[in-house]
Scaffold this active site. Structure first.
Site, PDB file in Angstrom:
ATOM      1  N   ASP A 347       0.854  -1.191   0.000  1.00 27.60           N
ATOM      2  CA  ASP A 347       0.000   0.000   0.000  1.00 27.60           C
ATOM      3  C   ASP A 347       0.894   1.247   0.000  1.00 27.60           C
ATOM      4  OD1 ASP A 347      -2.271   1.597   0.196  1.00 27.60           O
ATOM      5  OD2 ASP A 347      -2.451   1.373   2.375  1.00 27.60           O
ATOM      6  N   GLU A 350       2.884   4.902  -4.016  1.00 27.66           N
ATOM      7  CA  GLU A 350       3.032   5.882  -5.132  1.00 27.66           C
ATOM      8  C   GLU A 350       4.392   6.567  -5.084  1.00 27.66           C
ATOM      9  OE1 GLU A 350       0.433   5.737  -3.002  1.00 27.66           O
ATOM     10  OE2 GLU A 350      -0.767   4.539  -4.380  1.00 27.66           O
ATOM     11  N   ASP A 425      -8.733   3.506  -3.014  1.00 24.52           N
ATOM     12  CA  ASP A 425      -9.825   3.972  -2.155  1.00 24.52           C
ATOM     13  C   ASP A 425     -11.012   4.524  -2.939  1.00 24.52           C
ATOM     14  OD1 ASP A 425      -8.069   3.276  -0.195  1.00 24.52           O
ATOM     15  OD2 ASP A 425      -7.420   5.318   0.228  1.00 24.52           O
TER      16      ASP A 425
END
Ligand code: MIG
Length: 705
Positions: A347, A350, A425
């Site tokens: 997670d 980025e 999300d």
């Protein structure tokens, strides 16, 4: 072939008869093809007979399969391709708007978008600068390989042009098609394919950020078994960690990780753990100290450790462009593997940072790269892919007899070979249920065949009807996981009571019945790059009606699904392309092409099977540990002969497999010879509306009832 245009050097290479590479290097820039996305490792074919070159200025085009494509319409030193008459653009990776990209501007730069991203958003967590074009039903593809920020203008600024900006030197690849299937095979020959996941990864999965401790996760697992709701996997989100230190367990909440995992394992559950790239700066934390001692973190321009704040507080960030850092990171997973954790969820890769809120690394952060330093701005989109690669290769080393299972949120072209992508999300909105359809089709058309959205929606409170309808869609995702945010109302399949619980159960039972069919599609994706959840245009590129049919999709070659994505309705429009289709629940036959009004009350989503496609089914299982030894082939009889492939193996590891072809014309069913040494299942054939026959051992042709 080396060309010169003024001071620019241009190189054109034929990798195969259908894959071409073009490198454009302005004066003073190195000739550089190094790429973390590309895995092509064969000897280039060198056959340039399909390349067309014009001089003064230099312009390149390609000619194959009866047409010219990807033709420069300006000097070669700018990326500018003529839009062929009628050319339509698709692909572009993770995109929330519709399927077709003609007339759009596409940005490739990974971000953790603000809550509630909608179809109007452009770039999200992953970036895949790949375009699939269709001209009169024939496909070609183009991939611009640059992991910094790049932008495509797909006939928006100029209706006759496809331009790209973002980098002075550039390398791109052209794929000759001529079918969408060929383009995906060519693109994934270059950038890699998914590896076959363990069978349990196809089962239903349950997660929530906010499960407090081992007891709560146990209760969730038990809740599935008590209610007869199939489930294979439960997740540990960041609360399992000790102060958010990655690769640790909180001693109070998870006092005995190995015992906890073993107990769940005995009840047929796998456990998957989240990992975040931010490593807490803490002199008493072995992971941080070992990474610093080995000099494996990203640096500021001045050479100091680059730090920012994420969940654990102040963190350092591994430089995943450094192979040594990847190996080190993979090894740090040992405590998870030793506890029996079956897979890793990457997670925030980025990377997403908290200062400023929802930012990423400044462009001038340095990735030392183990001696080949690069600025963050030139490798940004790779960060997630390389974190996933570290996780995947680490699992392969730590547990060589099991298939790796890695999920990522961020990544770049080629991420499919390291991880599956889940789309981050979303929100518990009907709009986001709708949006999931083009989003997953766009990913599938861009090489990411193993993908899924959070079932039920992440942000905000879900509700019974939304969850039930979302589950009707979710069981057809390659990755089927219910997940939601901390502080939202519970959204486990039973959370909203009846009638929603029964609908979720029936749908997840159908998922389990369909697993052998899905497994065959994963086998196909691993061998050819074909999407699992695929747009209609993938199979019917000659039918332009399919180009905008993005609120329905195919699952493999044999099932068409048209979910309901609005509350309170039971009917919707469905387009059925050419051929005969059997309505899954009623058996009714419909001749396509046809626009129909489908009746899809709760629990009976609009599913159509392609006539004569033999669809392998299991009985209802609660989890994949209950592997049965018999398969039912369900056939909706009709006109025309269909050949499909049937894949079986032990479900994990690298042992023998069995692959057979099944050909059915509605009157007879023929089995091809079995490839591989796995003992294949016994078969029975259910011809819908006509009865069931057992296939005697050793038979290769049977007459259908
Ligand atoms: O800042 O780990 O997308 O699935 O539950 C939020 C907590 C961090 C974002 C992920 C989400 C996960 C959450 N994470």
């Amino acid at each position: 072939m080396i060309l010169r245009d003024g001071t620019t050097r241009v190189e054109v290479t034929a990798l195969t008869d259908d894959i071409f590479r073009v490198g454009v290097f302005p004066e003073g820039m190195p000739v550089e093809y190094r790429s973390e996305a590309v895995v092509f490792d064969r000897q280039p074919s060198g056959d340039l007979s399909r390349v067309r070159v014009q001089h003064d200025p230099v312009r390149i085009a390609f000619e194959a399969h009866g047409r010219v494509f990807a033709a420069d319409d300006a000097g070669v030193e700018r990326f500018s391709k003529a839009r062929a008459e009628g050319e339509r653009y698709f692909g572009c990776g993770e995109r929330t708007a519709g399927l077709e990209k003609t007339g759009s501007h596409q940005v490739f730069w990974n971000v953790d978008p603000p809550e509630g991203h909608t179809a109007s958003f452009n770039n999200l967590y992953t970036s895949i600068p790949f375009v699939l074009s269709l001209v009169d039903g024939r496909a070609h593809g183009l991939f611009l390989d640059y992991p910094g920020r790049v932008e495509f203008d797909l006939a928006k600024a100029d209706p006759d042009r496809f331009t790209a900006v973002g980098t002075d030197a550039f390398v791109y690849y052209v794929f000759a098609g001529p079918t969408p299937r060929d383009v995906l095979a060519q693109y994934t020959e270059l950038t890699g394919r998914i590896s076959l996941p363990p069978l349990w990864a196809l089962g239903n999965q349950q997660s929530k950020w906010g499960y407090e401790d081992a007891d709560e996760v146990r209760a969730i697992a038990r809740g599935h078994r008590e209610r007869g709701i199939p489930c294979d996997v439960v997740y540990l989100d960041i609360d399992h960690m000790d102060g958010y230190r990655v690769f640790t367990f909180d001693p109070q909440r998870f006092p005995d990780p190995a015992g906890f995992v073993a107990e769940l394992e005995a009840d047929g559950f796998k456990v998957v753990c989240i990992t975040d790239p931010g490593v807490k700066v803490d002199e008493d934390y072995g992971v941080y100290v070992s990474g610093r001692e080995r000099d494996l973190y990203c640096k500021t321009k001045r050479g100091t450790e680059y730090r920012n704040v994420v969940w654990p507080g102040l963190c350092a960030f591994p430089d995943f462009t450094n192979p040594e850092a990847r190996e080190w990171w993979g090894d740090q997973q040992a405590p998870l593997v030793e506890a029996g954790v079956a897979g890793v969820w990457c997670d925030m890769d980025e990377p997403a940072l908290f200062v400023p809120d929802q930012s990423t690394m400044p462009g001038d952060v340095v990735h030392p790269g183990g001696g080949e330093p690069r600025y963050h701005q030139d490798v940004h989109n790779l960060y997630g892919s390389l974190m996933a690669r570290a996780a995947r290769t680490g699992l392969e080393r730590l547990r060589p007899d099991k298939r790796p299972f890695v999920i990522t949120r961020a990544g770049y072209a080629g991420l499919q070979r390291d991880a599956l992508q889940w789309t981050g999300d979303n929100s518990s909105w009907w709009e986001h249920l709708w949006m999931s359809m083009p989003q997953l089709q766009n990913l599938g058309l861009s090489g990411v065949s193993f993908c899924g959205v959070d079932v039920g929606g992440f942000f905000g409170d879900s509700n019974g009807e939304l969850l039930a309808r979302w589950t009707e869609f979710g069981i057809f995702q390659p990755f089927c996981r219910n997940h939601s945010c901390k502080g939202t109302v519970p959204q486990e399949p039973w959370a909203f009571g009846e009638p929603w619980e029964a609908v979720c159960r029936e749908m997840l039972e159908l998922r389990m019945r369909l697993l052998p069919y899905l497994y065959g599609l994963f086998d196909e994706a691993a061998r050819t790059g074909a999407p699992i959840l695929r747009p209609l245009l993938f199979e019917y590129p000659d039918d332009p009606v399919t180009y905008s049919a993005d609120d329905e999709f195919l699952v493999g070659d044999a099932l068409l699904v048209a979910p309901i994505t609005r509350p309170g309705i039971e009917h919707r429009h469905v387009y059925l392309p050419a051929g005969t289709w059997g309505q899954w629940w009623t058996g009714e036959r419909i001749q396509g092409p046809a626009h129909v009004l489908a009746h899809a009350p709760l629990g009976k989503p609009a599913i159509y099977a392609r006539a004569n496609a033999a669809i392998p089914l299991w009985p209802v299982l609660q989890h994949t540990g209950e592997l049965p030894d018999e398969l039912t082939l369900r056939v909706f009889g009709g006109e025309g002969s269909v050949t499909r492939s049937l894949y079986e193996d032990a479900g994990d590891g690298y042992g023998p497999y069995a692959r057979r072809t099944v050909t059915c014309d509605g009157r007879t069913l023929k089995l091809g010879p079995c490839e591989g040494d796995y003992v294949p299942s016994r078969l029975r054939v259910e011809v819908v509306g006509r009865g069931v026959v057992e296939v005697p051992d050793g038979a290769f042709e049977i007459t259908l009832p």
